[in-house]
Design a protein around this motif. Sequence first.
Motif, short mmCIF file in Angstrom:
data_model
loop_
_atom_site.label_atom_id
_atom_site.label_comp_id
_atom_site.label_asym_id
_atom_site.label_seq_id
_atom_site.Cartn_x
_atom_site.Cartn_y
_atom_site.Cartn_z
N UNK A 167 2.95 -29.16 36.19
CA UNK A 167 2.48 -27.80 35.92
C UNK A 167 3.09 -26.82 36.92
N UNK A 168 3.12 -27.22 38.20
CA UNK A 168 3.69 -26.36 39.23
C UNK A 168 5.15 -26.04 38.93
N UNK A 169 5.90 -27.05 38.51
CA UNK A 169 7.32 -26.86 38.21
C UNK A 169 7.52 -25.92 37.03
N UNK A 170 6.71 -26.06 36.01
CA UNK A 170 6.89 -25.28 34.79
C UNK A 170 6.42 -23.84 34.93
N UNK A 171 5.32 -23.63 35.68
CA UNK A 171 4.67 -22.32 35.66
C UNK A 171 4.93 -21.45 36.89
N UNK A 172 5.65 -21.98 37.85
CA UNK A 172 5.92 -21.20 39.06
C UNK A 172 6.61 -19.88 38.77
N UNK A 173 7.47 -19.86 37.78
CA UNK A 173 8.21 -18.63 37.45
C UNK A 173 7.31 -17.52 36.94
N UNK A 174 6.08 -17.88 36.58
CA UNK A 174 5.13 -16.88 36.07
C UNK A 174 4.11 -16.45 37.13
N UNK A 175 4.35 -16.81 38.37
CA UNK A 175 3.41 -16.45 39.43
C UNK A 175 2.17 -17.33 39.46
N UNK A 176 2.27 -18.50 38.83
CA UNK A 176 1.13 -19.43 38.76
C UNK A 176 1.40 -20.62 39.67
N UNK A 177 0.46 -20.91 40.54
CA UNK A 177 0.57 -22.08 41.41
C UNK A 177 -0.37 -23.17 40.93
N UNK A 178 -0.01 -24.41 41.24
CA UNK A 178 -0.84 -25.56 40.88
C UNK A 178 -0.88 -26.52 42.07
N UNK A 179 -2.07 -26.79 42.56
CA UNK A 179 -2.20 -27.61 43.76
C UNK A 179 -3.36 -28.59 43.64
N UNK A 180 -3.23 -29.68 44.39
CA UNK A 180 -4.26 -30.71 44.48
C UNK A 180 -4.98 -30.60 45.82
N UNK A 181 -6.30 -30.64 45.78
CA UNK A 181 -7.12 -30.80 46.99
C UNK A 181 -7.80 -32.15 46.88
N UNK A 182 -7.58 -33.00 47.86
CA UNK A 182 -8.03 -34.40 47.78
C UNK A 182 -9.02 -34.72 48.90
N UNK A 183 -10.30 -34.60 48.63
CA UNK A 183 -11.29 -34.94 49.65
C UNK A 183 -11.37 -36.45 49.88
N UNK A 184 -11.73 -36.83 51.09
CA UNK A 184 -12.18 -38.18 51.36
C UNK A 184 -13.68 -38.21 51.08
N UNK A 185 -14.42 -38.98 51.86
CA UNK A 185 -15.87 -38.98 51.71
C UNK A 185 -16.44 -37.62 52.09
N UNK A 186 -17.29 -37.07 51.23
CA UNK A 186 -17.94 -35.79 51.48
C UNK A 186 -19.45 -35.99 51.37
N UNK A 187 -20.19 -35.44 52.31
CA UNK A 187 -21.64 -35.58 52.29
C UNK A 187 -22.25 -34.64 51.25
N UNK A 188 -22.60 -35.19 50.11
CA UNK A 188 -23.25 -34.44 49.03
C UNK A 188 -24.41 -35.27 48.49
N UNK A 189 -25.13 -34.71 47.51
CA UNK A 189 -26.20 -35.47 46.87
C UNK A 189 -25.66 -36.76 46.25
N UNK A 190 -24.43 -36.69 45.75
CA UNK A 190 -23.84 -37.84 45.07
C UNK A 190 -23.50 -38.98 46.03
N UNK A 191 -23.32 -38.68 47.31
CA UNK A 191 -22.92 -39.72 48.27
C UNK A 191 -24.04 -40.13 49.22
#
Length: 246
Positions: A167-191
């Motif tokens: 997506x990043x490669x295709x849409x960069x020319x249109x001012x659109x960025x695409x990025x991944x944020x990858x958490x490790x363990x996060x203290x939430x209700x689910x964990x």
Amino acid sequence: MIKRNALVTGGARGIGAATVKALAADGNRVFINFVNSTQAANDLAKEIIDAGGEAIPVQADVRDDAQVKAMFDKIDEFGGVDILVSNANMNFTPKPFTEQTWEEFSQKLNDEVHASYVTAQLAARNMKQKKFGRLIFISSTLSEDPAPNFIAHGSAKGALDSMSKYIAQELGQFGITSNIVAPGLVLTDATKGSGEDFIEFIKSMTPTGRVAIPEDVANTVRFLASEGASHITGTYTPVCGGAYLP
């Protein structure tokens, strides 16, 4: 300052709620997507509105294309999605590879990629017209750093990581960025059920000496969503205090 429309899927709780608050604090109009957490979404919207922001809860199961289309139609009344944070949690069956069926494995893979693909595609069509867009996908360090019984989860997130690069490669020319944020363990209700011993073990393996809280992830997202991040795209950013070092 231009008011942007930010949609956070799975935005009523945990990482999603922290991200909604962060994006609202930066002056964005936030759309809080939820499926069953009606009260939590309404309470979060009220909190943001009471603080002078603008927040709108939108119910939709992001695995259902018709519901997703209806959600985007509603946001289009405000000018369409400028920032998408694809965060909705998809359940999976934790099992070893040799015991997991293809149906169990593919359910997670399909739910994860399908929801992100369809929401990103709808968002991108609007973003191309505006020559601005931020697509941010919440992945996991487990896509790069395997753990026992997480093959369905890690593989699904790995597919998401790869998709974001395309997506990043295709849409960069249109001012659109695409990025991944990858958490490790996060203290939430689910964990919360992880157990104190496990949490202490993760701390001992983490250079910063602590486990992440939702705000750690949200602060990373808010930067990638900002005007100042226009030249950052196709990236994979672990938010884990160095527990995983690529």
